[in-house]
Motif scaffolding. Structure first.
Motif, PDB file in Angstrom:
ATOM      1  N   LEU A  46       0.830  -1.205   0.000  1.00 45.29           N
ATOM      2  CA  LEU A  46       0.000   0.000   0.000  1.00 45.29           C
ATOM      3  C   LEU A  46       0.863   1.253   0.000  1.00 45.29           C
ATOM      4  O   LEU A  46       0.573   2.227  -0.702  1.00 45.29           O
ATOM      5  N   GLU A  47       1.957   1.240   0.784  1.00 47.34           N
ATOM      6  CA  GLU A  47       2.855   2.395   0.805  1.00 47.34           C
ATOM      7  C   GLU A  47       3.490   2.628  -0.557  1.00 47.34           C
ATOM      8  O   GLU A  47       3.634   3.768  -1.008  1.00 47.34           O
ATOM      9  N   ALA A  48       3.874   1.551  -1.225  1.00 50.59           N
ATOM     10  CA  ALA A  48       4.463   1.697  -2.555  1.00 50.59           C
ATOM     11  C   ALA A  48       3.466   2.262  -3.552  1.00 50.59           C
ATOM     12  O   ALA A  48       3.806   3.125  -4.380  1.00 50.59           O
ATOM     13  N   GLU A  49       2.206   1.809  -3.463  1.00 45.80           N
ATOM     14  CA  GLU A  49       1.183   2.323  -4.374  1.00 45.80           C
ATOM     15  C   GLU A  49       0.891   3.793  -4.111  1.00 45.80           C
ATOM     16  O   GLU A  49       0.729   4.595  -5.047  1.00 45.80           O
ATOM     17  N   LEU A  50       0.850   4.171  -2.831  1.00 45.37           N
ATOM     18  CA  LEU A  50       0.611   5.572  -2.493  1.00 45.37           C
ATOM     19  C   LEU A  50       1.762   6.461  -2.946  1.00 45.37           C
ATOM     20  O   LEU A  50       1.547   7.582  -3.415  1.00 45.37           O
ATOM     21  N   ARG A  93       3.853  10.523  -6.794  1.00 45.72           N
ATOM     22  CA  ARG A  93       4.752  10.992  -7.864  1.00 45.72           C
ATOM     23  C   ARG A  93       3.969  11.392  -9.113  1.00 45.72           C
ATOM     24  O   ARG A  93       4.299  12.375  -9.780  1.00 45.72           O
ATOM     25  N   ARG A  94       2.946  10.626  -9.422  1.00 49.21           N
ATOM     26  CA  ARG A  94       2.115  10.984 -10.585  1.00 49.21           C
ATOM     27  C   ARG A  94       1.423  12.323 -10.368  1.00 49.21           C
ATOM     28  O   ARG A  94       1.347  13.147 -11.287  1.00 49.21           O
ATOM     29  N   ASN A  95       0.928  12.552  -9.162  1.00 46.71           N
ATOM     30  CA  ASN A  95       0.265  13.821  -8.878  1.00 46.71           C
ATOM     31  C   ASN A  95       1.231  14.987  -8.974  1.00 46.71           C
ATOM     32  O   ASN A  95       0.892  16.052  -9.520  1.00 46.71           O
ATOM     33  N   ARG A  96       2.455  14.809  -8.447  1.00 46.97           N
ATOM     34  CA  ARG A  96       3.439  15.885  -8.533  1.00 46.97           C
ATOM     35  C   ARG A  96       3.827  16.178  -9.978  1.00 46.97           C
ATOM     36  O   ARG A  96       4.023  17.338 -10.358  1.00 46.97           O
ATOM     37  N   ARG A  97       3.936  15.134 -10.784  1.00 46.10           N
ATOM     38  CA  ARG A  97       4.255  15.339 -12.201  1.00 46.10           C
ATOM     39  C   ARG A  97       3.132  16.094 -12.911  1.00 46.10           C
ATOM     40  O   ARG A  97       3.387  16.996 -13.723  1.00 46.10           O
ATOM     41  N   SER A  98       1.874  15.748 -12.602  1.00 47.21           N
ATOM     42  CA  SER A  98       0.753  16.469 -13.209  1.00 47.21           C
ATOM     43  C   SER A  98       0.755  17.935 -12.789  1.00 47.21           C
ATOM     44  O   SER A  98       0.459  18.820 -13.607  1.00 47.21           O
ATOM     45  N   ILE A  99       1.109  18.209 -11.535  1.00 44.48           N
ATOM     46  CA  ILE A  99       1.150  19.592 -11.072  1.00 44.48           C
ATOM     47  C   ILE A  99       2.228  20.378 -11.808  1.00 44.48           C
ATOM     48  O   ILE A  99       2.027  21.534 -12.207  1.00 44.48           O
ATOM     49  N   ARG A 100       3.397  19.740 -12.013  1.00 41.79           N
ATOM     50  CA  ARG A 100       4.464  20.431 -12.746  1.00 41.79           C
ATOM     51  C   ARG A 100       4.058  20.721 -14.184  1.00 41.79           C
ATOM     52  O   ARG A 100       4.352  21.800 -14.730  1.00 41.79           O
ATOM     53  N   LEU A 101       3.387  19.761 -14.823  1.00 45.69           N
ATOM     54  CA  LEU A 101       2.939  19.992 -16.195  1.00 45.69           C
ATOM     55  C   LEU A 101       1.927  21.133 -16.260  1.00 45.69           C
ATOM     56  O   LEU A 101       1.957  21.953 -17.181  1.00 45.69           O
ATOM     57  N   LEU A 102       1.025  21.200 -15.290  1.00 45.33           N
ATOM     58  CA  LEU A 102       0.050  22.285 -15.278  1.00 45.33           C
ATOM     59  C   LEU A 102       0.713  23.629 -15.032  1.00 45.33           C
ATOM     60  O   LEU A 102       0.333  24.644 -15.633  1.00 45.33           O
ATOM     61  N   GLU A 103       1.720  23.648 -14.157  1.00 48.71           N
ATOM     62  CA  GLU A 103       2.423  24.904 -13.916  1.00 48.71           C
ATOM     63  C   GLU A 103       3.153  25.386 -15.163  1.00 48.71           C
ATOM     64  O   GLU A 103       3.188  26.586 -15.457  1.00 48.71           O
ATOM     65  N   ASN A 104       3.736  24.446 -15.909  1.00 51.91           N
ATOM     66  CA  ASN A 104       4.400  24.833 -17.156  1.00 51.91           C
ATOM     67  C   ASN A 104       3.401  25.287 -18.209  1.00 51.91           C
ATOM     68  O   ASN A 104       3.705  26.149 -19.036  1.00 51.91           O
ATOM     69  N   GLU A 105       2.216  24.691 -18.186  1.00 53.45           N
ATOM     70  CA  GLU A 105       1.194  25.065 -19.167  1.00 53.45           C
ATOM     71  C   GLU A 105       0.649  26.461 -18.895  1.00 53.45           C
ATOM     72  O   GLU A 105       0.232  27.165 -19.834  1.00 53.45           O
ATOM     73  N   LEU A 106       0.636  26.874 -17.627  1.00 55.38           N
ATOM     74  CA  LEU A 106       0.095  28.192 -17.295  1.00 55.38           C
ATOM     75  C   LEU A 106       0.863  29.313 -17.975  1.00 55.38           C
ATOM     76  O   LEU A 106       0.293  30.348 -18.346  1.00 55.38           O
TER      77      LEU A 106
END
Length: 379
Positions: free
Chosen positions: A215-219, A224-237
């Motif tokens: 469960l810890e590995a899945e979380l 990491r996926r959420n942080r990557r999506s946030i970085r992509l959105l920040e670059n898109e802004l």
């Protein structure tokens, strides 16, 4: 037609074809009582009888049974009492109910018995755990194993832990005392503890047990996926041509904003010489416009590409209608394929959505001077 034409021999008056009328018998009070009893009995399901019998065996109080049992129907206290008397004194009802209970699935029977209210003897056993302790599921399982004659066979450690926490929460354990008015209690459950208990009950896990490695590995992977999506959105802004300001009221426009299309809910900040406005495509579609009018309100009648707003090199701002419906600028219709000039504080109406167009003269002047210094022709 004359009645004489009817022939007597054509009418069959034999006894077989003559309907005999008999008086309707009046229903007696005994028959009505029997029908009412059958209707009342038919409402009771085997799972209701099982819950009634098991709970009465635990607490031996019909009022408590009526309060804590979750029957399939909203039975009154009198109905529950009558059903208990029928199961107790009527051999016919008792045999029928017992046969129906035996036909229930074993898992259903175990679920009903596991959720039955605790008897006073069972409460006395779990109250031995003090309120200052933090018992795990293993501790409650030990109580079940050591007191097998007291607890029902279907009792689970999770149910006992939840019951003990409720006792501690409401200050019902023997070592707890209700403080006088104005004093804080010795133990007050925090919001985080209540939230952890609710999550544990929902997912049927023990919050005090060691974390599962999988469960810890899945979380961690999901994080990491959420942080990557946030970085992509920040670059898109940084590449967006239009900023949406959810505030209302007059505000100063910065030097990067050429104009502003102000609605009742949002403000669209125009920061590029040419932007498109209309309606974004549905979920899964790649169609996007710079100004999505759907953020302002109902935009079903707005075309996907309703039009464009363009700043010429000489500082003139033009709006072009590319949609199927007309755009009204200061009350004047702008038909499809036509272009008109936009000036400061003009009223623009697009398919029922009303906007005020505000121009930033400083930003427009900067663009005009840049075009004049480079000797670019007007576009």
């Amino acid at each position: 037609m004359s009645l004489s034409k009817f022939q007597h021999e054509d009418m069959d008056l034999s006894d077989e074809n003559v309907m005999v009328l008999r008086p309707i018998k009046k229903m007696t009070s005994r028959a009505r009582a029997g029908g009412k009893k059958n209707r009342m009995t038919s409402r009771w399901k085997p799972i209701d009888d099982l819950s009634l019998l098991t709970t009465m065996d635990r607490v031996n109080d019909i009022k408590i049974v009526h309060r804590v049992c979750k029957f399939s129907c909203g039975f009154t206290l009198q109905e529950v009492h009558r059903r208990w008397q029928a199961l107790l004194y009527s051999s016919k009802d008792s045999k029928t109910a017992r046969a129906a209970i035996e036909n229930l699935h074993p898992e259903t029977v175990a679920g009903v018995r596991a959720q039955t209210v605790l008897s006073p003897e069972e409460e006395e056993v779990i109250m031995r755990i003090k309120s200052t302790e933090s018992p795990t599921l293993g501790r409650f399982q030990e109580l079940i194993d050591q007191n097998a004659a007291v607890f029902l066979r279907e009792r689970t450690a999770q149910y006992l832990q939840t019951y003990w926490r409720d006792l501690r929460r409401y200050m019902l354990l023997p070592d707890q005392e209700i403080p006088p008015a104005g004093e804080e209690p010795l133990y007050l459950q925090s919001f985080s503890e209540a939230e952890a208990e609710a999550e544990a009950e929902a997912f049927n896990v023990d919050v005090h047990q060691s974390d599962d490695e999988e469960l810890e590995a899945e979380l961690e992977l999901q994080s990491r996926r959420n942080r990557r999506s946030i970085r992509l959105l920040e670059n898109e802004l940084s590449r967006l041509s239009v900023l949406v300001d959810c505030g209302r009221g007059p505000r100063e426009l910065d030097n990067n904003t050429i104009a502003c299309l102000c609605g009742h809910r949002v403000r669209f900040l125009i920061q590029h010489p040419e932007v498109s406005f209309g309606r974004n495509g549905k979920e899964g579609s790649n169609w996007r416009v710079d100004i999505d009018l759907g953020l302002e309100g109902a935009a079903e009648k707005v075309s996907r590409l309703q039009g464009t707003i363009r700043l010429r090199n000489d500082g003139v701002i033009l709006v072009a209608n590319a949609g199927r419906r007309a755009i009204f600028v200061q009350g004047q219709p702008l038909l499809t394929g036509h272009t008109t000039r936009l000036e400061d504080n003009m009223l623009v109406e697009i398919c029922g959505l009303t906007f005020t167009f505000i121009v930033n003269p400083k930003a427009v002047e900067v663009v005009r001077q840049q075009c004049a210094s480079t000797s670019e022709p007007f576009q």
